[in-house]
Design a protein around this motif. Sequence first.
Motif, mmCIF file in Angstrom:
data_model
loop_
_atom_site.group_PDB
_atom_site.id
_atom_site.type_symbol
_atom_site.label_atom_id
_atom_site.label_comp_id
_atom_site.label_asym_id
_atom_site.label_seq_id
_atom_site.Cartn_x
_atom_site.Cartn_y
_atom_site.Cartn_z
ATOM 1 N N TYR A 74 -6.851 -4.490 -6.959
ATOM 2 C CA TYR A 74 -6.376 -3.172 -6.548
ATOM 3 C C TYR A 74 -7.516 -2.398 -5.904
ATOM 4 O O TYR A 74 -8.684 -2.514 -6.307
ATOM 5 C CB TYR A 74 -5.841 -2.400 -7.759
ATOM 6 C CG TYR A 74 -4.768 -3.136 -8.502
ATOM 7 C CD1 TYR A 74 -3.431 -3.027 -8.128
ATOM 8 C CD2 TYR A 74 -5.087 -3.980 -9.574
ATOM 9 C CE1 TYR A 74 -2.436 -3.721 -8.800
ATOM 10 C CE2 TYR A 74 -4.105 -4.681 -10.251
ATOM 11 C CZ TYR A 74 -2.781 -4.546 -9.857
ATOM 12 O OH TYR A 74 -1.797 -5.241 -10.513
ATOM 13 N N HIS A 75 -7.156 -1.604 -4.898
ATOM 14 C CA HIS A 75 -8.125 -0.783 -4.183
ATOM 15 C C HIS A 75 -7.621 0.663 -4.132
ATOM 16 O O HIS A 75 -6.408 0.907 -4.077
ATOM 17 C CB HIS A 75 -8.337 -1.290 -2.753
ATOM 18 C CG HIS A 75 -8.514 -2.770 -2.649
ATOM 19 N ND1 HIS A 75 -9.522 -3.448 -3.292
ATOM 20 C CD2 HIS A 75 -7.811 -3.715 -1.969
ATOM 21 C CE1 HIS A 75 -9.438 -4.738 -3.015
ATOM 22 N NE2 HIS A 75 -8.394 -4.922 -2.219
ATOM 23 N N ARG B 65 -13.163 -0.695 -4.406
ATOM 24 C CA ARG B 65 -12.439 -1.942 -4.181
ATOM 25 C C ARG B 65 -12.564 -2.819 -5.424
ATOM 26 O O ARG B 65 -13.563 -2.782 -6.126
ATOM 27 C CB ARG B 65 -12.974 -2.673 -2.945
ATOM 28 C CG ARG B 65 -12.795 -1.840 -1.662
ATOM 29 C CD ARG B 65 -13.241 -2.591 -0.431
ATOM 30 N NE ARG B 65 -12.452 -3.789 -0.179
ATOM 31 C CZ ARG B 65 -11.263 -3.804 0.411
ATOM 32 N NH1 ARG B 65 -10.697 -2.653 0.792
ATOM 33 N NH2 ARG B 65 -10.625 -4.923 0.615
ATOM 34 N N ASN B 66 -11.534 -3.609 -5.657
ATOM 35 C CA ASN B 66 -11.443 -4.399 -6.888
ATOM 36 C C ASN B 66 -11.614 -3.477 -8.085
ATOM 37 O O ASN B 66 -12.529 -3.632 -8.906
ATOM 38 C CB ASN B 66 -12.457 -5.539 -6.909
ATOM 39 C CG ASN B 66 -12.173 -6.558 -8.005
ATOM 40 O OD1 ASN B 66 -11.225 -6.406 -8.792
ATOM 41 N ND2 ASN B 66 -12.983 -7.599 -8.067
ATOM 42 N N SER C 173 0.835 -1.198 0.000
ATOM 43 C CA SER C 173 0.000 0.000 0.000
ATOM 44 C C SER C 173 0.867 1.245 0.000
ATOM 45 O O SER C 173 2.023 1.225 0.449
ATOM 46 C CB SER C 173 -0.940 0.021 1.212
ATOM 47 O OG SER C 173 -0.225 0.289 2.400
ATOM 48 N N GLY D 295 -3.675 3.849 -2.040
ATOM 49 C CA GLY D 295 -3.826 2.767 -3.006
ATOM 50 C C GLY D 295 -3.198 1.510 -2.451
ATOM 51 O O GLY D 295 -2.161 1.561 -1.770
ATOM 52 N N SER D 296 -3.802 0.363 -2.706
ATOM 53 C CA SER D 296 -3.259 -0.900 -2.208
ATOM 54 C C SER D 296 -3.540 -2.018 -3.195
ATOM 55 O O SER D 296 -4.421 -1.904 -4.056
ATOM 56 C CB SER D 296 -3.846 -1.254 -0.833
ATOM 57 O OG SER D 296 -5.243 -1.443 -0.915
ATOM 58 N N THR D 297 -2.769 -3.082 -3.058
ATOM 59 C CA THR D 297 -2.945 -4.247 -3.926
ATOM 60 C C THR D 297 -2.770 -5.515 -3.128
ATOM 61 O O THR D 297 -1.972 -5.565 -2.177
ATOM 62 C CB THR D 297 -1.954 -4.230 -5.100
ATOM 63 O OG1 THR D 297 -2.185 -5.373 -5.935
ATOM 64 C CG2 THR D 297 -0.515 -4.274 -4.615
#
Length: 681
Positions: free
Chosen positions: A634-635, A653-654, A598, A610-612
């Motif tokens: 990814y979010h 999300r997604n 993230s 942002g995160s994955t």
Amino acid sequence: MLGALSAAQAQTNNETEAQAQAANGGVFTLGEITVLAPSQDVNLSTSSVLSQQTMQEHRAQTVSEALNLVPGVNAAYAGARGEQLFYVRGFDRLQVPVYVDGIPTYVPYDGRIDLGHFTTFDLSRLEVAKGFSSLIYGPNALGGAVNLITRRPVKAFEGEVGGGIGLSRDGNANEYRAYTNLGGKQEQWWYQVGASYIKRDSFDLPSSFEPNNVQQGKGERENSRRQDKKINVKLGLTPNATDEYVVGIVRQEGEKGQPTYAGSLPLTGSGSGMRARWWQWPQWDKTSFFFTSQTEVTNQLTLRTRLYHDKFENMLVGYDYRNGVVGNVGSGFPSYYDDDTTGFSVEGDWRVADRNLLRLAYHYKDDVHRSSDDGTPWSHFKDRTQSLALENSYEFNDGLSVVAGVSYNERKSITARNYGTNAGSPTRPSLYDEPKGSNHAVNYQFGVFQSLGQDGQWGQLRASVASKSRFATMMERYSTRFGQVIPNPDLKSERARHYEIGYSATLLNDWTIDTALFRSDVKDSIQNVTVPSDQCKASTCDQPQNVGRARHEGLELGLQGSVGAWDLSGNYTWLRRKNLSNPALRPTDTPRQKLFASARWNYGPWHVTGSTEASSKRYSSSNGAQVAHGFAIYHLKGGYRFVNGTQIDAGVRNLGDKLYSYSEGYPLAGRNFFVNVNVPF
């Protein structure tokens, strides 16, 4: 230990951190169970920690979602029951018990706790101990322990209210949530109240999903409704600076539907395909009463106690289901559980010397299970489990600590009254007494912790070995699976021996790193073995036996820090599991590789995160034939914090609307949106 998105390092902006602490309150330290260095009270266990702030940052509303942020842990999904699960270095929910403020919480009969019903809004932090976990936890922590630690107020009056909505890919509202936490600390007493509510009408599948005769539409996932309510109340007395006495109650009410299998295998009533199920849980209720205390007897001796009574009420309704058509209530339903657990523990911390801490703990609990299917007479089982643990921490100097511990655990069957057919009445079901069984196990562990450089400026090295066990559940010992399984009351405990070496440090500019190499050798695993028998309805039957051997080995790496206005964090896990007793039988539900990363950008009151989550493939059926393919999702979230601390967030999300699953045939939600608001005071 480091390696998770931890409480102290997840946010480097001092003003934001202070506001977050004011909103989240303090940590209920009586709920913690740790391995301590005697003179510094430093946690030596190989555990990862998540703060409430981190859980909010990544919209982890349930404990399962939060655990998926931790290195060495992966979220899983029990498709046949629609349950949110987890694995810690390859060990499942039966082998890694869950505690709330140090008190074990589970379903007494089968251990099938669904963490989708456990929300995170009232938690101050979440700790995951792996392998080398304190023996003070008590029995059955074969693969580690998960401790959910609630809040304790730090001001005369504090609290927060929050809530939000979830939106489908098309912008339709399909989820609603609200929560509040209130607390106050006076000179000699305090109180804490938390309440939450989540309702999901359904979730939408990714647009690339191809409908079939079970899931006939491309949008709404059928039978995916769920609802959870929770209230947590604690009252504490603090007559002096060292002693504390707390009573509390937690009430959870849940209900859900189970989306049916929608994969590539044919749906059948039995045989090689997947069983056609349309199940709903109109009741999944849990009530917990507890008392916990800390009393300083002398300057060297402190006593802690925990007393608790848990009640679990569950109703499962299964419907006839064929070719996408839901019929009447099926044979054998509704199915009722009426379980309870009553127990207590006493822990003594004795500072033998300035550098020597000796801890002794005794645990006692009675687990009771009652069940009835479609009005049949109630079966009744009762187990009694006791444990005595000794753990000693010794510091040779300011940099070198060693921890050694041993425990003796015992389980006895007190009552075992089953309902069904047996050798005495092979054709007419009735209540009958099963043979009682008992089992005992000795656990031990040893760890060495060495700080590097002056005051540990270059980090810490650690090495440990631990031998842990888990007793068989009532279900594993006594369930007949409708006459297809022969009970085995004398099942022995499963065992695992853990080895680990690790390194953690705070590097330049407050960057933190934690890495670990681990290996676990598992023996006496409980597996079903096919045996000829004239005591069941078929020509052959299965029987659970201690025949399994396995090996888990892997690597964990966690890294986090800041660069200018950016907060960066990530963790990577590599895990290889081998079934040594039957190499053709592949381990299921854990990927070989998992990555979470993230990045948060801070600009005054604004922030964007942002995160994955990325995962390699995992096998999903008992024979390893079905595969849940690897994926990366990814979010994205952005928000604004007002001067008074109020925060508004919105996100997706997604983001790529990826079709993915943790278990083959049970696809998870596609692209979805959310809006949250949090108001501290």
